[in-house]
Design a protein around this motif. Structure first.
Motif, short mmCIF file in Angstrom:
data_model
loop_
_atom_site.label_atom_id
_atom_site.label_comp_id
_atom_site.label_asym_id
_atom_site.label_seq_id
_atom_site.Cartn_x
_atom_site.Cartn_y
_atom_site.Cartn_z
N GLU A 110 19.91 -4.11 7.90
CA GLU A 110 18.71 -5.04 7.75
C GLU A 110 18.08 -4.63 6.22
N SER A 111 17.97 -5.78 5.25
CA SER A 111 17.14 -5.68 4.09
C SER A 111 15.84 -6.22 4.05
N TRP A 112 15.05 -5.57 3.33
CA TRP A 112 13.52 -5.97 3.44
C TRP A 112 12.97 -6.22 2.00
N THR A 113 12.37 -7.30 1.71
CA THR A 113 11.75 -7.51 0.47
C THR A 113 10.41 -7.42 0.21
N PRO A 114 9.83 -6.69 -0.67
CA PRO A 114 8.31 -6.51 -0.94
C PRO A 114 7.73 -7.81 -1.05
N THR A 115 6.59 -8.06 -0.47
CA THR A 115 5.83 -9.35 -0.59
C THR A 115 4.32 -8.93 -1.22
N TRP A 116 4.03 -7.63 -1.36
CA TRP A 116 2.74 -7.27 -1.70
C TRP A 116 2.88 -5.69 -2.14
N MET A 117 2.25 -5.48 -3.12
CA MET A 117 2.11 -4.01 -3.58
C MET A 117 0.65 -3.57 -4.13
N ALA A 118 0.49 -2.36 -4.10
CA ALA A 118 -0.71 -1.54 -4.77
C ALA A 118 -0.31 -0.16 -5.09
N SER A 119 0.07 -0.06 -6.59
CA SER A 119 0.54 1.44 -6.76
C SER A 119 -0.28 2.41 -6.49
N PRO A 120 -0.05 3.44 -5.85
CA PRO A 120 -0.92 4.68 -5.66
C PRO A 120 -1.39 5.39 -6.84
N VAL A 173 0.90 10.41 11.20
CA VAL A 173 0.47 11.55 10.44
C VAL A 173 1.37 11.37 9.11
N ILE A 174 0.65 11.17 7.77
CA ILE A 174 1.56 10.93 6.67
C ILE A 174 1.44 12.37 6.11
N ALA A 175 2.61 12.85 5.77
CA ALA A 175 2.74 14.22 5.11
C ALA A 175 2.35 14.19 4.04
N PRO A 176 1.78 15.42 3.36
CA PRO A 176 1.37 15.38 1.98
C PRO A 176 2.49 15.13 1.13
N GLY A 177 2.26 14.14 0.03
CA GLY A 177 3.40 13.78 -0.88
C GLY A 177 4.31 12.83 -0.41
N ALA A 178 3.98 12.14 0.73
CA ALA A 178 4.97 11.35 1.37
C ALA A 178 4.33 9.95 1.77
N GLN A 179 5.19 9.02 2.14
CA GLN A 179 5.01 7.64 2.49
C GLN A 179 5.71 7.56 3.92
N VAL A 180 5.10 6.44 4.54
CA VAL A 180 5.64 6.18 5.88
C VAL A 180 5.89 4.59 5.98
N VAL A 181 6.79 4.23 6.78
CA VAL A 181 6.89 2.98 7.08
C VAL A 181 6.90 2.31 8.30
N ASP A 225 -5.48 9.45 -2.17
CA ASP A 225 -4.42 8.56 -2.68
C ASP A 225 -5.13 7.01 -2.34
N PHE A 226 -5.27 6.40 -3.48
CA PHE A 226 -5.71 5.10 -3.35
C PHE A 226 -5.42 4.42 -4.55
N HIS A 227 -5.74 2.81 -4.87
CA HIS A 227 -5.61 2.11 -5.83
C HIS A 227 -6.71 1.80 -6.36
N LEU A 265 2.64 2.93 4.17
CA LEU A 265 1.41 3.63 3.95
C LEU A 265 1.55 4.81 3.18
N SER A 266 0.52 5.23 2.09
CA SER A 266 1.01 6.29 0.90
C SER A 266 -0.20 7.37 1.20
N ASN A 267 0.68 8.59 1.15
CA ASN A 267 -0.01 9.78 0.89
C ASN A 267 0.66 10.38 -0.21
N VAL A 268 1.09 9.86 -1.17
CA VAL A 268 2.12 10.38 -2.26
C VAL A 268 1.27 11.48 -3.36
N HIS A 269 0.06 11.28 -3.31
CA HIS A 269 -0.84 12.10 -4.02
C HIS A 269 -1.69 13.03 -3.22
N GLY A 270 -1.48 12.89 -1.96
CA GLY A 270 -2.32 14.23 -0.98
C GLY A 270 -1.73 15.26 -0.95
#
Length: 407
Positions: free
Chosen positions: A23-33, A113-121, A149-151, A73-78
């Motif tokens: 399967e391939s997926w296309t971004p339809t919305w973003m908010a950079s962390p 639960v989103i690990a520190p520095g990670a994202q989950v799909v 982590d926010f925008h 979901l992002s916790n990349v700066h967490g």
């Protein structure tokens, strides 16, 4: 079990799994962390005092159609795990209201639960929607959740609500995004265009909740062409140095190269690299140089082209007189900074390392005074375009994108 039987069983599992893997997926919305900052003397975060146990609803607009959606979901700066107990997705009914929420699962479970520095799909959610559909994602956080982590500059109101229900009571309004960083569509796109830059791209100067940032206009212009457009702008963003978010060079991998299906990066950057040194934002920083900006942009091009993507650059718009009646007014612009802006733009016009150039400088300059924004395009702060300026920018970008596709 015999060796033959084990091999046959393994092949059967691989065969069954293949469609999902393909399967391939296309971004339809973003908010950079961005990392949540602790010093709010200049800019508040706009976040609630605590998100522990909170429920936050975030309305948004899809730029590309879908039959199924996935949330990132992002916790990349967490620096600590981020518990999210429940997530739903629904059509927006205006404000904080929604219709018929659908539960979003993560590995078949209702929370994550989103690990520190990670994202989950998330798992896919059946959710048929046309381009331009208004939806809302609602996140309920665990009791130990901390916002790291926010925008910041969402240009859209989110809501702290009393509970995840269609007509919830609003406890507070939030001008930022939190945790939600990307939404993916299961529809294939002819092209995926990422708009990256600073506050001009992020939309500062555009009215709240109006969807009139230049990437918003661009998404609407290109949707019928089968092209998905997402906004990776960060207010205060710079090419070479971290500002209110990571530099373009530091976040290029996450926010462009790693975006599923990304084909084209449209990059407008350089205003803050030129303007910030010597201001209250960065009082001790040495003035920017043309050679440093050139090296940075050449590095962006090398990395984009190595990924097989195309790079469209924008010239830096004028900003004389920017930010009147603020602590930045006296130092944000100077004749020396104006000279550097012109040198950079002239170099970009002659350069052959990019795949297209949008001359925002000429497009947005005032007639007879090319150091300043045209009043017709000015939001009022002499730095950020307003709605009509954003419309003109999007029209020029759309022409450049379509011209490249037709070549």
């Amino acid at each position: 079990m015999s060796t033959i039987a084990r091999t046959t069983a393994a092949l059967a599992v691989l065969t069954l799994a293949a469609p999902a893997l393909a399967e391939s997926w296309t971004p339809t919305w973003m908010a950079s962390p961005q990392a949540v900052w602790s010093d709010t003397t200049v800019f508040g975060t706009g976040l609630p005092e605590s998100i522990a146990g909170a429920t936050i609803r975030q309305p948004l607009t899809l730029s590309f159609p879908a039959d199924r959606l996935r949330l990132v979901l992002s916790n990349v700066h967490g620096t600590r795990p981020l518990p999210v107990d429940a997530v739903t997705l629904a059509r927006s009914a205006g404000g904080a209201d929604i219709d018929a929420p659908e539960t979003v699962l993560f590995g078949g479970k209702p929370g994550t639960v989103i690990a520190p520095g990670a994202q989950v799909v998330s798992d896919p959610v059946v959710f048929a929607a046309a381009a331009g559909t208004r939806i809302a994602a609602t996140l309920t956080y665990g009791l130990g959740a901390t916002a790291e982590d926010f925008h910041w500059d969402a240009r859209e109101t989110s809501y702290l609500i009393d509970a995840d229900r269609p007509a919830a009571a609003v406890l507070d309004e939030i001008p930022a995004r939190i945790t939600l960083s990307t939404i993916l569509s299961d529809r294939s796109a002819r092209q995926v265009v990422i708009a990256m830059g600073d506050s001009i791209t992020d939309g500062n100067g555009a009215p709240m909740d109006a969807m009139v940032r230049w990437p918003d206009f661009l998404a609407r212009a290109l949707a019928d062409e089968g092209i998905a457009v997402v906004n990776a702008g960060i207010s205060g963003g710079r090419l070479l140095s971290d500002g209110m978010g990571r530099s373009v060079l530091a976040r290029l991998e996450r926010d462009a190269l790693a975006v599923p299906g990304a084909d084209t990066l449209v990059l407008l950057i350089g205003t803050n690299d030129i303007a910030w040194p010597g201001t209250p934002f960065s009082p001790e920083e040495a003035p920017m140089s043309l050679s440093r900006l050139q090296a940075g942009l050449l590095q962006v091009a090398a990395r984009i082209h190595a990924q097989g993507m195309h790079l469209i650059l924008g010239t830096v718009p004028p900003f004389a007189g920017a930010l009147p009646e603020t602590p930045m007014e006296a130092t944000y612009w100077s004749p020396e900074k104006e000279t550097l802006r012109r040198e950079l733009n002239d170099w970009l016009r002659r350069a052959d390392f990019h795949d297209g150039l949008v001359d925002f400088d000429n497009l947005l300059s005032a007639p007879g005074d090319d150091m300043r924004l045209n009043p017709a395009h000015d939001s009022g702060d002499h730095l950020h375009p307003g709605a009509e300026g954003n419309r003109a920018m999007a029209r020029a970008v759309a022409e450049t994108v379509m011209k490249r596709l037709e070549e």
